[in-house]
Design a protein around this motif. Structure first.
Motif, PDB file in Angstrom:
ATOM      1  N   THR A   1      31.965   6.817 -33.716  1.00 10.68           N
ATOM      2  CA  THR A   1      32.993   5.885 -34.145  1.00 10.68           C
ATOM      3  C   THR A   1      33.372   4.921 -33.029  1.00 10.68           C
ATOM      4  OG1 THR A   1      33.893   7.530 -35.668  1.00 10.68           O
ATOM      5  CG2 THR A   1      35.311   5.677 -35.107  1.00 10.68           C
ATOM      6  N   VAL A   2      33.622   5.470 -31.837  1.00  7.39           N
ATOM      7  CA  VAL A   2      33.988   4.639 -30.694  1.00  7.39           C
ATOM      8  C   VAL A   2      32.853   3.672 -30.352  1.00  7.39           C
ATOM      9  CG1 VAL A   2      34.540   4.667 -28.236  1.00  7.39           C
ATOM     10  CG2 VAL A   2      35.589   6.347 -29.765  1.00  7.39           C
ATOM     11  N   GLY A   3      31.623   4.187 -30.391  1.00  9.21           N
ATOM     12  CA  GLY A   3      30.476   3.333 -30.110  1.00  9.21           C
ATOM     13  C   GLY A   3      30.321   2.230 -31.136  1.00  9.21           C
ATOM     14  N   ASN A   4      30.524   2.572 -32.403  1.00  9.22           N
ATOM     15  CA  ASN A   4      30.409   1.572 -33.467  1.00  9.22           C
ATOM     16  C   ASN A   4      31.441   0.469 -33.274  1.00  9.22           C
ATOM     17  OD1 ASN A   4      29.920   0.206 -35.864  1.00  9.22           O
ATOM     18  ND2 ASN A   4      29.972   2.024 -37.139  1.00  9.22           N
ATOM     19  N   ILE A   5      32.684   0.862 -33.006  1.00  6.48           N
ATOM     20  CA  ILE A   5      33.740  -0.133 -32.805  1.00  6.48           C
ATOM     21  C   ILE A   5      33.413  -1.026 -31.610  1.00  6.48           C
ATOM     22  CG2 ILE A   5      36.163  -0.437 -32.171  1.00  6.48           C
ATOM     23  CD1 ILE A   5      36.744   2.128 -33.780  1.00  6.48           C
ATOM     24  N   SER A   6      32.931  -0.430 -30.520  1.00 10.27           N
ATOM     25  CA  SER A   6      32.603  -1.204 -29.328  1.00 10.27           C
ATOM     26  C   SER A   6      31.500  -2.215 -29.613  1.00 10.27           C
ATOM     27  CB  SER A   6      32.169  -0.260 -28.200  1.00 10.27           C
ATOM     28  OG  SER A   6      33.197   0.651 -27.870  1.00 10.27           O
ATOM     29  N   MET A   7      30.488  -1.789 -30.368  1.00  8.58           N
ATOM     30  CA  MET A   7      29.398  -2.700 -30.698  1.00  8.58           C
ATOM     31  C   MET A   7      29.852  -3.783 -31.659  1.00  8.58           C
ATOM     32  SD  MET A   7      26.177  -0.065 -30.829  1.00  8.58           S
ATOM     33  CE  MET A   7      25.805   0.913 -29.364  1.00  8.58           C
ATOM     34  N   ASN A   8      30.746  -3.433 -32.591  1.00 12.89           N
ATOM     35  CA  ASN A   8      31.311  -4.453 -33.472  1.00 12.89           C
ATOM     36  C   ASN A   8      31.992  -5.544 -32.655  1.00 12.89           C
ATOM     37  OD1 ASN A   8      30.527  -2.881 -35.654  1.00 12.89           O
ATOM     38  ND2 ASN A   8      32.577  -2.103 -36.077  1.00 12.89           N
TER      39      ASN A   8
END
Length: 250
Positions: A142-149
Motif C-alpha cells: 500500500t505504501v509503495g503504491n501510494i509513493s509510486m502514484n
C-alpha cells in the motif's frame, strides 16, 4: 448495477471485439467463476496459463476460455504475449484469484470504447480494498503504491489514484505502441508510464478489490519491490516525443 453506455452499444452491435485476458497460475478453485463472469461482458476470454500444476487449464476451457501457455517468465511476459494472440480492439485484464468483480468490466471498458481514455485502471483507493493493509506485506504494498502514484502524478502532472491495480482495460493498438518490455508484475506501472510518455490518455474508475478467494498471492513483496523501484526509476525520467494527455477519473 445500472447498464453503462458500453453495455447498450455492445448489445446493439456498435461495440465489437472486446477480449478479456486472465493471467493464471494454479487457480483451479477460482478460475471458473472469473471466466464465466467475464464472458457476460466481452466477446472473447483468454487465459494465459503460467504452467499450472493443477487443473486450471482444463477448468478454464470447460468454462469457455481459450487457453494459452505463457512464456513462463512472469505476468508481464504473459500480458505481452496476449497482445499478439487476439485481434480484439479493446483488452481487459483481470486477475484469476477472484479479487476483482467481473461485473465491473463494463465500467472499465466504457471510457475506452467511447475514446475518452486509451487505458482505464480500476482504482482501489476510491473503490475500496479488502487487501491493502490486512498484513504487514500488504501494508508495504500500500505504501509503495501510494509513493509510486505520487511520483507518476508529479512527473506527468495528473491525478491518478491507483497505478498498480491489474484490473484495467486498454486499446490494443495503444498497448502495442507502448513497446512494453517488463516480464514481471512491473509491467503494470511500466504500461502506465510508457503510455503517458507517448501521449496516450490514462485514467481511473472506482473498483473494489476483494480478498483472494483461495491460496496466497504469487507476489513476494521482498523480492518484487526492488524491481518496482528499478522500473519506476528507469521509466520516470525518460523523455517522450509527444506531450502527455493523461487524465484522472472521467
Amino acid at each position: 448495477m445500472e447498464p453503462t453506455n458500453f453495455d447498450s452499444e455492445r448489445a446493439s452491435g456498435l461495440v465489437r471485439d472486446v477480449a478479456c485476458v486472465i493471467c493464471a497460475r494454479n487457480e483451479e478453485r477460482s478460475i471458473r467463476r472469473v471466466v464465466e463472469g467475464a464472458r457476460l461482458h466481452v466477446d472473447e476470454v483468454m487465459v494465459m496459463d503460467g504452467h499450472s500444476g493443477d487443473a486450471t487449464r482444463s477448468i478454464a476451457k470447460e468454462a469457455g476460455a481459450t487457453v494459452h501457455l505463457d512464456p513462463g517468465l512472469g505476468k508481464g511476459s504473459a500480458i505481452r504475449r496476449s497482445l499478439t494472440l487476439t485481434d480484439a480492439q479493446i483488452l481487459v485484464f483481470i486477475d484469476a484469484d477472484g479479487s476483482h468483480d467481473p461485473s465491473d468490466i463494463p465500467r472499465l471498458v466504457d471510457p475506452v470504447a467511447r475514446r475518452e481514455l486509451d487505458l482505464c485502471v480500476g482504482s482501489r483507493f476510491s473503490g475500496g480494498s479488502d487487501e491493502l493493509s490486512v498484513s504487514f506485506p500488504q501494508l508495504i504494498r500500500t505504501v509503495g503504491n501510494i509513493s509510486m502514484n505520487i511520483a507518476i502524478n508529479l512527473r506527468w502532472k495528473i491525478e491518478l489514484t491507483d497505478t498498480l491495480n491489474g484490473f484495467r482495460a486498454g486499446r490494443r493498438d495503444a498497448l502495442l505502441a507502448a513497446d512494453l518490455r517488463e516480464n514481471r508484475h512491473t509491467i503494470e506501472q511500466e504500461m502506465i508510464m510508457k503510455m503517458l510518455r507517448a501521449g496516450f490518455r490514462v485514467g481511473n474508475v472506482s473498483s473494489h478489490e476483494y480478498r483472494r478467494e483461495y491460496g496466497h498471492s504469487h507476489i513476494n513483496v521482498w523480492l518484487e519491490w526492488p524491481l518496482f523501484v528499478s522500473c519506476l526509476a528507469t521509466n520516470l525520467f525518460q523523455r517522450g516525443s509527444q506531450p502527455s494527455r493523461g487524465t484522472s477519473e472521467p
